[in-house]
Each structure stands twice: as structure tokens, then as C-alpha cells.
Design a protein around this motif. Structure first.
Motif, mmCIF file in Angstrom:
data_model
loop_
_atom_site.group_PDB
_atom_site.id
_atom_site.type_symbol
_atom_site.label_atom_id
_atom_site.label_comp_id
_atom_site.label_asym_id
_atom_site.label_seq_id
_atom_site.Cartn_x
_atom_site.Cartn_y
_atom_site.Cartn_z
ATOM 1 N N THR A 3 77.720 9.828 -31.794
ATOM 2 C CA THR A 3 76.867 8.438 -32.294
ATOM 3 C C THR A 3 75.849 8.076 -31.530
ATOM 4 O O THR A 3 75.661 8.517 -30.275
ATOM 5 N N TYR A 4 74.930 7.340 -31.868
ATOM 6 C CA TYR A 4 73.942 7.040 -31.176
ATOM 7 C C TYR A 4 73.633 5.432 -31.389
ATOM 8 O O TYR A 4 73.019 4.837 -32.264
ATOM 9 N N GLN A 5 74.319 4.696 -30.122
ATOM 10 C CA GLN A 5 74.729 3.154 -30.646
ATOM 11 C C GLN A 5 73.764 2.062 -29.908
ATOM 12 O O GLN A 5 73.490 2.520 -28.748
ATOM 13 N N LEU A 47 66.144 -0.977 -11.227
ATOM 14 C CA LEU A 47 67.229 -1.401 -11.965
ATOM 15 C C LEU A 47 68.678 -1.338 -11.686
ATOM 16 O O LEU A 47 69.147 -0.393 -10.820
ATOM 17 N N ALA A 48 69.368 -2.425 -11.945
ATOM 18 C CA ALA A 48 70.833 -2.366 -11.485
ATOM 19 C C ALA A 48 72.020 -1.875 -12.691
ATOM 20 O O ALA A 48 71.674 -2.193 -13.768
ATOM 21 N N PRO A 49 72.897 -1.503 -12.137
ATOM 22 C CA PRO A 49 73.961 -1.184 -13.175
ATOM 23 C C PRO A 49 74.399 -2.468 -14.192
ATOM 24 O O PRO A 49 74.278 -3.558 -13.520
ATOM 25 N N GLY A 50 74.788 -2.399 -15.265
ATOM 26 C CA GLY A 50 74.897 -3.667 -15.907
ATOM 27 C C GLY A 50 76.168 -3.344 -16.955
ATOM 28 O O GLY A 50 76.898 -2.538 -16.866
ATOM 29 N N ARG A 51 75.630 -4.160 -18.313
ATOM 30 C CA ARG A 51 76.376 -4.020 -19.276
ATOM 31 C C ARG A 51 77.003 -2.548 -19.727
ATOM 32 O O ARG A 51 78.124 -2.464 -20.300
ATOM 33 N N PHE A 52 76.102 -1.813 -19.596
ATOM 34 C CA PHE A 52 76.391 -0.474 -20.083
ATOM 35 C C PHE A 52 76.867 0.399 -19.111
ATOM 36 O O PHE A 52 76.756 1.732 -19.223
ATOM 37 N N GLY A 53 77.210 0.194 -17.970
ATOM 38 C CA GLY A 53 77.162 1.147 -16.868
ATOM 39 C C GLY A 53 75.750 1.288 -16.182
ATOM 40 O O GLY A 53 75.252 0.149 -15.836
ATOM 41 N N PRO A 79 75.890 8.432 -22.045
ATOM 42 C CA PRO A 79 76.617 9.177 -22.890
ATOM 43 C C PRO A 79 78.297 8.927 -22.610
ATOM 44 O O PRO A 79 78.993 9.763 -22.341
ATOM 45 N N GLN A 80 78.456 7.709 -22.157
ATOM 46 C CA GLN A 80 79.749 7.238 -22.129
ATOM 47 C C GLN A 80 80.192 5.520 -22.668
ATOM 48 O O GLN A 80 79.238 4.667 -21.855
ATOM 49 N N ARG A 119 75.148 5.539 -25.868
ATOM 50 C CA ARG A 119 74.418 4.226 -26.084
ATOM 51 C C ARG A 119 72.954 4.647 -26.008
ATOM 52 O O ARG A 119 72.625 5.606 -24.972
ATOM 53 N N VAL A 120 72.135 4.427 -26.996
ATOM 54 C CA VAL A 120 70.681 4.592 -26.824
ATOM 55 C C VAL A 120 69.914 3.138 -26.658
ATOM 56 O O VAL A 120 70.376 2.137 -27.199
#
Ligand SMILES: NC(=O)c1ccc[n+]([C@@H]2O[C@H](COP(=O)([O-])OP(=O)(O)OC[C@H]3O[C@@H](n4cnc5c(N)ncnc54)[C@H](OP(=O)(O)O)[C@@H]3O)[C@@H](O)[C@H]2O)c1
Length: 347
Positions: free
Chosen positions: A158-160, A187-193, A202-203, A240-241
Motif C-alpha cells: 500500500t501507498y497510504q 522536523l520532529a517525529p509526529g503522527r506517522f512516527g 514503511p511502517q 505511508r507516502v
């Protein structure tokens, strides 16, 4: 008047539910938007530019479910776990967008185009689960292929899009993209890691003991329940893309018998709710942007690049794109509501 609450009405899915439920052609609905106490009193109809006037947002704790016929939950699995069964016990039909009840016995997991038989009777639980967004577009594309030549195995990557992470995910991708273009690299880590802007993640969700992410486990288990194929093997990699809307999937299947690409294309083209792209078409293949711009086609599953690997009899590959907030959430939930209305479950 169908007394209907949308819990999570201020969120990415909830807003689409409100827009769909106030469209012309809907039955008369008394719509109550519900969210957290933070949003109580907000005029969400005006905020999202709805033509119809709807009540201000109510805090979840202030809702008496005995006064509702139907409740959509789109506020995350934790809220659904805490409240949806109370609404169901009060007599409401619950359509739940979260993962809280999808695997539960006695809770239909429904994609009306694929397993309408799951809604033959009103469930005693009073809860119907809407599948995961990536699952819905996957099973809608697989269904005609399975009827054509019987699935043996499915591989999906998937490419979400960021909207799968809700409004916070959308805002984070926009803000981080601006920061990178402005030359700021902190940039800080956030909603998507990790930060998503100009990268891939890719997680999606936590890993289990075998290294499979939560999203990948949903992609394995949900098609089995929906398609009534408990032994179907689904291998998934969920990524996640940095795209705002629409999930894409590269789908490879092994079939019981060889089919030609033309046969598979004809089966897909003949299926309601699928738009097929053949190689000479313009565009020749769907992408998140072409699907997002296609307006009325937001309710369709878009399939292109259908092909077979001549060296592997029974193989078939395709590219599948759909609007995760519509096909993957709100539209499917409203389709379930329509089925419930047709069956007379809602008065
Ligand atoms: N996004 C997708 O593509 C997608 C697709 C399929 C399914 N889903 C599922 O749909 C659900 C909602 O996702 P989303 O993307 O719309 O999320 P979202 O944009 O983050 O929206 C969350 C909504 O839940 C409300 N909420 C949060 N905590 C609450 C609480 N304690 N009590 C009452 N309301 C609360 C928020 O209200 P406030 O504004 O007041 O905080 C907001 O309305 C999730 O279960 C998600 O897994 C999402």
C-alpha cells in the motif's frame, strides 16, 4: 425523521459523513454532530461549508443515546470501545469506523458491494463494522477477480495518504513540507512516527512479535472475514507516502486458473463501482491526484495497469487507487446505512 448522531463529526471522516448525510436525495435526518468536549458548541456545518444547517457540536458525554436511532462512530477505537456498546444497548444501530469490533463474532464487517449477505438480518449486537480503509478498496477490486478465477494468494503493497492519519496527519504533512521548502531541517517525529514530508514511512502502526505492522495485520485478516475465505493468504506491506488524499495499492494475486489481462479487465469493467483504465485511456492509469480531481468519481475504486506475468501461470497484477475518506470510510458507512433503511431496520 431518522435521529442520527455522528461521533467524531469534527474529524476527517466525520466531516465527510456530515457532507454525505446532508446531500440531496437523503432521507429526512435529524443530524447531531458529536465530538470531544473541546469542540462543544462549534458550528461545524458552517466551518466546513455545508449548505444544510445542522445543530452545533455536542460533547459526547452530553448525548443520550436513547434519543437516537442510528449512530456513526468515527472518533477512534478507544472511544468506540468505551461508548459504542452503550449506544447499541440503548437500541441504536451503530456503524463503527474504527477497528474496535471488526474481528468480533456477531459483528458484520461489511462492504455492501462484496458481502451484502452479511446484512441479511439486523445483528443482535446492533453493531456493524466498517472495514479498514485499505481493506475496502482491496476487496472491492479483488471480488470480481475471485469470481472469475478463485483467489489462492494475495500480495499487496500500500501507498497510504496522510489523510489516513486524520486531520492531524494532514496538518503535519502540510506544515513539515513547508518547513523543508523553507530550508528548516529540524522536523520532529509526529503522527506517522518519523516525519513524512519528502520521505516514505514503511511502517503504519505498532509491530507485532513477528515484525508485522498493525495496518498489515488488518489487511491480512479483514479480507478473510469479508470475502468468506478464512484460509486466504494475504501478504501485506503498508507504507505511508507524502500524498494528502487517496490510498494506492499494488496488488498481485495467484489464481486457481490462468486468466488473460483482457479477461480480468472485462470482469473489472463490468463491476459496479469500479472504473477501469486500459492502456490507451487518458489518463492511462489512476493516481491519487487524478482520482482526487475526478469529483463525482470519489465513490469509485479506480483500477489500472492490469497485467499478467507470462512466466507464472495464474498470476495477475493491478494498481488500485481510491479516496480513503470516501470509499475507505464515509461512503461505505453511508452505503451500510442505506442497506439498513432498505431492510426497514430504521423505521
Ligand atoms: N482517515 C481515514 O482515512 C480513515 C479511514 C477509515 C477509518 N478511519 C477511522 O475513523 C476514525 C476517525 O478517524 P479520522 O481520520 O477522522 O480522525 P481525526 O481526524 O483525528 O478525527 C477524530 C475525531 O474524533 C473526535 N474525538 C477524539 N477524541 C474524542 C473523545 N474522547 N470523545 C469524543 N470525540 C472524540 C475528535 O473530536 P475533537 O475535534 O473534538 O477532538 C474528532 O472529531 C478512526 O477510528 C479511524 O481509524 C479513518
Amino acid at each position: 425523521m431518522l435521529r442520527t448522531a455522528v461521533v467524531g463529526a469534527t474529524g476527517a471522516v466525520g466531516r465527510e459523513l456530515l457532507a454525505l448525510l446532508t446531500r440531496p436525495g437523503m432521507p429526512p435526518i435529524r443530524l447531531s454532530p458529536v465530538a470531544s468536549a473541546r469542540s462543544a458548541g462549534v458550528d461545524i456545518g458552517a466551518r466546513i461549508g455545508l449548505d444544510a444547517q445542522i445543530e452545533p457540536v455536542r460533547a459526547l458525554n452530553d448525548v443520550d443515546f436513547a434519543t437516537m436511532d442510528l449512530v456513526f462512530f468515527a472518533a477512534g477505537a478507544e472511544v468506540s470501545r468505551q461508548v459504542a456498546e452503550k449506544a447499541a444497548a440503548a437500541g441504536c444501530l451503530v456503524i463503527d469506523n474504527s477497528s474496535a469490533f471488526r474481528a468480533r463474532e456477531g459483528v458484520p464487517l461489511t462492504v455492501p458491494q462484496v458481502n451484502p449477505e452479511s446484512l441479511r438480518h439486523r445483528p443482535e449486537s446492533n453493531i456493524i463494522a466498517n472495514p479498514n480503509c485499505s481493506t475496502i478498496q482491496l476487496v472491492r477490486a479483488l471480488h470480481p477477480i475471485h469470481r472469475l478465477a478463485t483467489l489462492r494468494r494475495v500480495f499487496v503493497s500500500t501507498y497510504q495518504a496522510a489523510s489516513g492519519g486524520g486531520l492531524r496527519g494532514l496538518a503535519e504533512l502540510a506544515d513539515d513540507s513547508r518547513s523543508v521548502l523553507d530550508g528548516r531541517a529540524d522536523l520532529a517525529p509526529g503522527r506517522f512516527g518519523p516525519p513524512l514530508a519528502f520521505d516514505l514511512v514503511p511502517q503504519i502502526g505498532l509491530l507485532d512479535d513477528h515484525g508485522a505492522a498493525h495496518e498489515e495485520r488488518k489487511l491480512r485478516s479483514e479480507p478473510r472475514k469479508i470475502m468468506g475465505l478464512p484460509d486466504l493468504r494475504v501478504d501485506a506491506t503498508a507504507v505511508r507516502v507524502p500524498v494528502f488524499h487517496c490510498h494506492s495499492e499494488a496488488v498481485h494475486v495467484d489464481l486457481e486458473r490462468p486468466v488473460s489481462a483482457a479477461e480480468a479487465e472485462d470482469a473489472l469493467a463490468a463491476t459496479d463501482g469500479i472504473r477501469l483504465y486500459r492502456s490507451g485511456d487518458d489518463p492511462a492509469c489512476p493516481s491519487p491526484r487524478t482520482v482526487e480531481e475526478s469529483g463525482a468519481d470519489r465513490a469509485l475504486v479506480h483500477v489500472g495497469r492490469v497485467r499478467v506475468d507470462e512466466s507464472q501461470p495464474g498470476s495477475l497484477a493491478m494498481w488500485v487507487v481510491a479516496d480513503n475518506l470516501w470509499v475507505g470510510a464515509a461512503y461505505n458507512a453511508v452505503d451500510i446505512m442505506r442497506t439498513a433503511l432498505d431492510h426497514g431496520w430504521l423505521g
